[in-house]
Design a protein around this motif. Structure first.
Motif, PDB file in Angstrom:
ATOM      1  N   ILE A  25      20.287 -13.712 -10.184  1.00 37.06           N
ATOM      2  CA  ILE A  25      21.630 -13.115 -10.194  1.00 37.06           C
ATOM      3  C   ILE A  25      21.661 -11.902 -11.117  1.00 37.06           C
ATOM      4  CG2 ILE A  25      24.041 -13.490 -10.853  1.00 37.06           C
ATOM      5  CD1 ILE A  25      23.629 -16.451  -9.922  1.00 37.06           C
ATOM      6  N   GLY A  28      19.995  -8.834  -9.894  1.00 37.03           N
ATOM      7  CA  GLY A  28      20.599  -8.223  -8.714  1.00 37.03           C
ATOM      8  C   GLY A  28      19.966  -8.660  -7.407  1.00 37.03           C
ATOM      9  N   GLN A  29      18.972  -9.540  -7.465  1.00 41.25           N
ATOM     10  CA  GLN A  29      18.348 -10.034  -6.244  1.00 41.25           C
ATOM     11  C   GLN A  29      19.297 -10.921  -5.452  1.00 41.25           C
ATOM     12  OE1 GLN A  29      14.219 -11.411  -6.718  1.00 41.25           O
ATOM     13  NE2 GLN A  29      14.234 -10.409  -8.714  1.00 41.25           N
ATOM     14  N   GLU A  31      23.190 -10.936  -4.849  1.00 38.73           N
ATOM     15  CA  GLU A  31      24.386 -10.122  -5.060  1.00 38.73           C
ATOM     16  C   GLU A  31      25.645 -10.980  -5.056  1.00 38.73           C
ATOM     17  OE1 GLU A  31      24.408  -6.931  -2.268  1.00 38.73           O
ATOM     18  OE2 GLU A  31      22.456  -6.183  -2.931  1.00 38.73           O
ATOM     19  N   PRO A  32      26.739 -10.439  -5.630  1.00 40.48           N
ATOM     20  CA  PRO A  32      28.006 -11.176  -5.624  1.00 40.48           C
ATOM     21  C   PRO A  32      28.402 -11.593  -4.212  1.00 40.48           C
ATOM     22  CG  PRO A  32      28.169  -9.290  -7.070  1.00 40.48           C
ATOM     23  CD  PRO A  32      26.842  -9.179  -6.363  1.00 40.48           C
ATOM     24  N   THR A  34      27.055 -13.818  -2.435  1.00 39.37           N
ATOM     25  CA  THR A  34      25.948 -14.386  -1.666  1.00 39.37           C
ATOM     26  C   THR A  34      26.067 -15.899  -1.702  1.00 39.37           C
ATOM     27  OG1 THR A  34      24.487 -12.557  -2.270  1.00 39.37           O
ATOM     28  CG2 THR A  34      23.431 -14.577  -1.486  1.00 39.37           C
ATOM     29  N   GLY A  78      30.943 -12.465  -9.056  1.00 39.36           N
ATOM     30  CA  GLY A  78      30.811 -11.066  -9.431  1.00 39.36           C
ATOM     31  C   GLY A  78      30.798 -10.969 -10.942  1.00 39.36           C
TER      32      GLY A  78
END
Length: 125
Positions: A25, A28-29, A31-32, A34, A78
């Motif tokens: 998380i 950034g692998q 993303e919000p 997901t 997020g």
């Protein structure tokens, strides 16, 4: 999701799962918004108990990394940039602490360690 577990690390399995998801998380692998695998599916894939994955997800939710919607599943939250930066700095500090301990065990001075770090910092893009 590629999660690798170690039965010999001394770190509880649920913590290993939570840490690896947290890293995905923060990097950034993931993303919000997901969706994460269901607890049951993840338990089956990792060959661990449902209680283990439930505990990992609960820890991630307490930390604000994921949110769970009843009947829909768990999703990546997020995160704001300040939280990500704070977490990254915490991880760097942990790793530097281990490096300092190893340097002390091997008789390196602070100056020598700083020189090594400066050289490595210059080399890596």
């Amino acid at each position: 999701m590629n999660i690798i577990l170690s039965n010999t690390s001394g770190v509880p399995i649920y913590e290993q799962i939570a840490e690896q998801i947290r890293t995905l998380i923060i990097s950034g692998q993931l993303e919000p918004e997901t969706p994460l695998p269901s607890m049951r599916l993840l338990a089956k894939e990792l060959r661990v108990s449902l209680i283990t994955t439930k505990r990992a997800y609960e820890e991630l939710e307490r930390g604000g990394y994921i949110r769970t919607v009843t009947g829909k599943g768990s999703f990546v939250s997020g995160l704001d940039n300040s939280l990500i930066r704070t977490e990254q700095l915490r991880l760097i500090e942990e790793q530097l602490h281990a490096v300092v301990q190893r340097a002390r065990l091997n008789g390196l001075s602070c100056t020598e360690l700083q020189q090594m770090l400066a050289q490595l910092y210059k080399e890596e893009p």
